[in-house]
Structure formats: C-alpha cells, structure tokens
Write a protein that holds these residues in place. Structure first.
Motif: not given
Length: 662
Positions: A522-529, A532-538, A560-562
C-alpha cells in the motif's frame, strides 16, 4: 432454603446422578463435573453425606512439596502476586498447588484467616480429588483442563458455598507441573458470574507456564511467534526451543497444539524450517536482517501466516559461531526483485527462486490470480538478468483477437494477405530476439497456435506467415496464467508437451489478501501515485481489512481514486471507494461493545452495572434464545452475536451437553 436443606438436597442429587446430565434439569452438573462425582463415589469411596474437614499437611511435608517445584515457584512468584492484586478486592484468594494437589503458595486476606483455613483455602491444604472430592484443583489435575467448580458442583457439602476456578500449568513436554486457582468463600449463585475469572486464571497460568519455559531453555535458541505482528514481541503465544540445526527440542502448550494440528506427534523429530516452509537461514537472520526483528512465515500446508522473532541464548559461544557460519552465506541482493515484496513468506520464496534462475536460459511459468503482478515479476526477472539490455516483449494471449494472434506473434511477408503492410511485418517473437518474450494468459492461446509455438521453443526457429525459410531467434519465454493448466490438459485444450517446454520452473504469486506485507505494498504504490500524500490510520485500517478480489491491480486503482478526490495531503476512509466505506462501517459496528448497542434498565440499589456477559445472556433469555431477534435489537449480524456468545462462553440450553462433550 436453609443450609441443612441445601446440603440434604445436594447429597440426594449426587447419589441420584447416573452419569448422564438430563436436559433442562439444572440440578445435574455438566459432564466434566459429573465424571468427577462418579470417580468420588466409585473409585475413591467418598460419601457426600459425610463431609471431611480441610486437611492441612505438616510443615515438613509442605517443605518437601515446595522443594519439588522450587524452580517453578521462583518463576511463578511475580505472576501470582500480580494476579492477586487484581482479584483481592473482589473477595478472592489465590492458591498455587503442585501436581499432587498440595497448596505450595497461598495469598489471601489476613482478616479472614480462620474462615479460610477452615474452608481449606490455606497454605499446605490438600485439594486432591481423592481427599477433597470434586473441586477446582483436584478435578483440574484429573481432567488436565481449566474449569470452574461453582458452589454445588463441589462433591463435599462443606464446600458448596465456595466458588473455585483453576487452570493447569504444564512443563515443556505437556506434563502437569502445578495448578493455579482463585477461590472465594462467597459468590453469586449464577455460574456465569465466574466466566471472567476462568479467562483471567487461564491467562496467568499461560504467562507462568511460558516464563518457566523461557527459564528452562534459556541456554537454547527460542523462536517466539504469533498470528499478530504487532503483539508477537509482548505476547507471542507460541514458543519453540531449537537446537543448532533448527530441530524442535520442546514447545509450550500453544506450540504443541500447533504441532498436533499439523499432525506432528513427535515434536523432537521435526525441524522448524520444515514446519514453516523456509530455510534455516531465514530464521537465524531475523534479528539481523529485519528492521523490526520480526519476520513472517507460512505454516506448511496452510495459508496461515505466523510472525516470528528470536530469543537468543545467553552466553552460548557455540551458537554464536554457528550463527556466524550460517549468515556468512547471505542471499544476493537484487533490487529489481527485492522491491516486489517486504515480508511475505510465499513471495520471499518466489523471489529467492527467481534470483537463482534469472540468468539461466530456462523458460519459466508464472502462476497467480488476475491482478497479482505476473507481468511485473516477469519484467523484474528480465531487468535483473543477462538479457536486460535486450527487448522485453509482452503479449496478452487473451487480449489479441484469435484472427490476428497468429500474424501478431509470427509476423508475415509482403503480400501475404489483403490489408497487410506492403513490406510485411516482423512478429512479436522476432521482436523479442535476444531478449525475453512474456506470454500472458498462455492458457487462452488457441490450440493450433500452441503447436507452432512449440516448434519455436524446440528448434529456435520462427516461420512468418507466407515465408518459405524460417528465421532463427534467441528468446527466453516467461509465460503466465491464472488458469489450471493441468485441467486444461485433461480437457484437451492445452498441449501437454508445450506445458513441459514452458514449465522449466514454476513461480507462484499469492493473492493480495493472503499476503503478510499488504501495508508495504500500500505504501509503495501510494508513493508511485503521489509521494506527497499520506494515509490516515482509518484509511489504512480499511485497506488492510478489505478482501481484495481484484488483487494488486484493484489496490492501485483504489489508491489512484482516493488520491484524486482527496483535497489535502491526507487520505481518510471517506476518500476510498464506496465499497470500502461500507465494509469499514460493518467491521466497526460488529466490534461495538454490547453495552453501547443495547438498552438496559439502570442500576438500582447501588448495585454495579451488569457485565457484558450478563447483558448478552439476559437478552438471549428475554428473546427465548432467538439469535435473529437479539441481532436485530443490537443492530448487528447473527454471526456477530454467535461470536460474542463464544467469547463469553454462553451456550444455548439445548447445546449444553454437546458443548461440554467437546
């Protein structure tokens, strides 16, 4: 009812008990207690109409019993004292007996000394079933399991005011060492009032047992594991003591249960690497190669993931030398492949195999569900191989129309067919010359083309459509499919000889839901998307809890959607697609405590509010054990109610007998 009447009725109940509890008759006990009653009468010759006074052994005898469990007493002291601080204010006393039923440690309230001594709740008291009759300690020794002996469950009428809860403490080979017991002189008449006492006693018995295990094998390497990565360091439930070759020397109760589940009857004849489908080096290197000192493993023959850590032996030069020898041969680092996973056992096995085979001119077959990353793995193998400077050509055999796939793969000469290019076209196989040809969804390739592909693989020659002379090609084929090729071979839809040409080795990819490193992905793919964006705990919790039918492809689309709809640099659960929000709410509602979902009459007469177990039992009784009606009132699903019943040890009246048999 007077004490004399109660005693008389209790005696009559025992004497009339035939060994088979009668449904709906609460006078008769559960089967476990019933077996004890029968032993008391038939084996020990005890008479319920003749109560026995408490027997306190002499000081010399007590010392002999304490000496026999001296090492355990040293280990148990802290746990015993900690448990007593939690139960003393509730009127309980604590007893630790040896395996013969003699109380070798006791903690109680001094002001009740006389009453406790009279009741046998005292240091040196003999609670063996042969003398005291049915009781928590004695019956625990006989039955080798935790239990509550509540009031009239006791055999002796002098004990029917007591409530006692006991749990066994066993040595590393399953032999009984001691019994931990908490007892009270007075208690509620309902046996359900002791459910929490039973859970608490079992918890501390396990803590003491595990502390003894760690002390006993302090000079050996110990593997500690749990199903939760977050809890393994503080509360790892399974312990295995190992020798220098990885053979299991001993295991705690949970570990022995796991070995039994895996049908390993002799724990000394199995190596931990075999149990966990890994190499001995994978275990020894945990502390030195895992950032948090924890590594995930897959239990042999199952999809169960265990997270393990090592407790290294103290002052063991032999172990340190052995460790150094093993770790000298470190697995080669291949960034292109290493970045595909973090700590998933199945992926680690696949990646290690891919590393060993990446330079070989061997065709590989990649198996995995749709969206698990088969092409990504194929690209990584190519990029890390000796062919990395040559072309990587990917072909989706299911995406190209059947009428075009032959010309696309093999190419054609000028004038071969109407509408073709004037100069002809080089096929994808020729385009991959010198490099790698990736055939995705190979199971969907038409049968007649399988024959032509087989010739290419066998002879290294490709014949374009319309050509007379074949063209030599040097390619490595990586094929992938989500299909069961063995079944397709049986159905006549796939050539068996082609299967063996493609399957020089098989690389298997797990589903995303089965992977232990979902958070890393999840973290790796988010870095590619968007880095600068982070995921909140929920949001992270919702993503980790989801079942991912579309695997990694679905995860990438979700992130990508989020990222697209979030208006800040933080993604919350509300930014996820609707199915995630719905699933998150269902999980959250299922975990809401019963006290927050049900309406109850406020406490009166300064009585404390009812426990969760009591509230659920009350609801079930009011609805005549209709679980659907209780679920509707609580606003949860029926499975949630059943889970809560199991957690609180609540069994419907018509299941009482079968429950205790199990």
């Amino acid at each position: 009812m007077s004490d004399i009447s109660q005693q008389r009725r209790h005696i009559e109940t025992i004497l009339s008990y035939g060994g088979h509890p009668v449904k709906g008759n609460s006078a008769f006990p559960p089967e476990l207690i019933g077996r004890s009653w029968q032993r008391c009468v038939n084996e020990y010759g005890l008479d319920p109409s003749r109560p026995r006074p408490a027997r306190i052994v002499t000081q010399q005898t007590l010392l002999e019993h304490q000496d026999s469990v001296d090492e355990l007493l040293n280990v148990a002291r802290a746990g015993v004292e900690q448990l007593f601080t939690q139960i003393a204010s509730l009127g309980y006393v604590l007893l630790l007996s040896d395996y013969r039923g003699i109380t070798v440690q006791f903690l109680g309230n001094k002001k009740d000394d006389d009453l406790l001594r009279q009741a046998g709740l005292y240091l040196g008291a003999d609670w063996s079933e042969q003398y005291a009759g049915t009781c928590a300690v004695g019956t625990c020794i006989q039955e080798q399991q935790a239990l509550t002996c509540h009031r009239t469950d006791h055999f002796d009428t002098s004990h029917i005011g007591l409530t006692c809860t006991a749990a066994p403490i066993k040595d590393p080979f399953g032999q009984l060492l001691a019994v931990l017991d908490i007892s009270a002189l007075h208690s509620s008449r309902s046996p359900d009032s002791q459910n929490f006492a039973l859970h608490l006693t079992q918890l501390y018995a396990r803590l003491i047992e595990d502390a003894y295990f760690l002390r006993r094998y302090r000079h050996s390497l110990i593997f500690k594991c749990d199903q939760s990565r977050e809890l393994v360091q503080v509360n790892g439930q399974l312990l295995f003591a190992l020798d220098e070759q990885g053979q299991i020397l001993a295991a705690n109760t949970a570990g022995r249960a796991l070995l039994s589940q895996c049908q390993v009857t002799d724990q000394t004849c199995i190596s931990l690497p075999n149990l966990l489908e890994c190499q001995w080096r994978d275990i020894l290197s945990i502390t030195y190669e895992s950032k948090d000192g924890i590594r995930a493993f897959r239990l042999t023959g199952t999809q169960q993931t265990l997270f393990g850590m090592l407790i290294e032996p103290t002052m063991n030069a032999s172990y340190q030398k052995h460790l150094s020898d093993v770790l000298t041969h470190k697995e080669e680092s291949v960034p292109e492949l290493d970045r595909l996973c973090a700590d998933d056992p199945a992926m680690r096995k696949t990646i290690n195999l891919a590393k060993r085979l990446r330079h070989r001119d061997m065709n590989l077959l990649i198996l995995g569900d749709t969206g698990t990353g088969k092409e990504v793995l194929a690209q990584a193998i190519h990029s890390s191989s000796d062919r990395s400077d040559e072309p990587f050509v990917a072909v989706n055999c299911a995406a190209i129309p059947e009428s075009l796939i032959e010309s696309e793969l093999f190419g054609y000469t000028p004038g071969t067919f109407t509408g073709g290019r004037a100069k002809g076209a080089k096929g994808l196989i020729q385009q991959a010359d010198g490099g790698t040809l990736f055939l995705d969804e190979i199971g969907d390739m038409p049968l007649h083309l399988q024959t032509r592909l087989l010739r290419v693989l066998a002879e290294g020659l490709v014949l374009p459509l319309g050509a007379v002379q074949p063209v030599a090609v040097n390619i490595r084929v990586l094929a992938a499919t989500h299909c069961d090729l063995s079944q397709r071979i049986s159905d006549g839809r796939f050539r068996e000889d082609l299967f063996y040409r493609l399957n020089g080795a098989t690389l298997k990819l797990p589903t995303l839901n089965a992977r232990a490193d979902k958070q890393y992905l999840i973290q790796t793919l988010l870095q590619k998307v968007n880095p600068k964006v982070r995921l909140r705990a929920d949001a992270m919790s919702a993503l980790l809890a989801y079942h991912w039918p579309g695997n990694i492809r679905q995860l990438k689309n979700t992130l990508t959607f989020a990222e697209a709809i979030c208006e800040s640099d933080e993604i919350t659960v509300q930014h996820l697609p609707e199915e995630f929000v719905t699933h998150h709410h269902q999980v959250h509602e299922a975990s809401v405590p019963l006290a927050q979902t049900a309406q109850y009459t406020p406490a009166v007469n300064n009585q404390p509010p009812p426990t969760e177990s009591a509230m659920l039992l009350d609801l079930l009784q009011r609805h005549h054990w209709n679980v659907s009606a209780v679920a509707r009132q609580l606003g949860v699903s029926r499975p949630t109610v059943y889970r809560r019943m199991a957690k609180q040890n609540i069994v419907p009246p018509n299941h009482w007998q079968s429950h205790h048999k199990s």
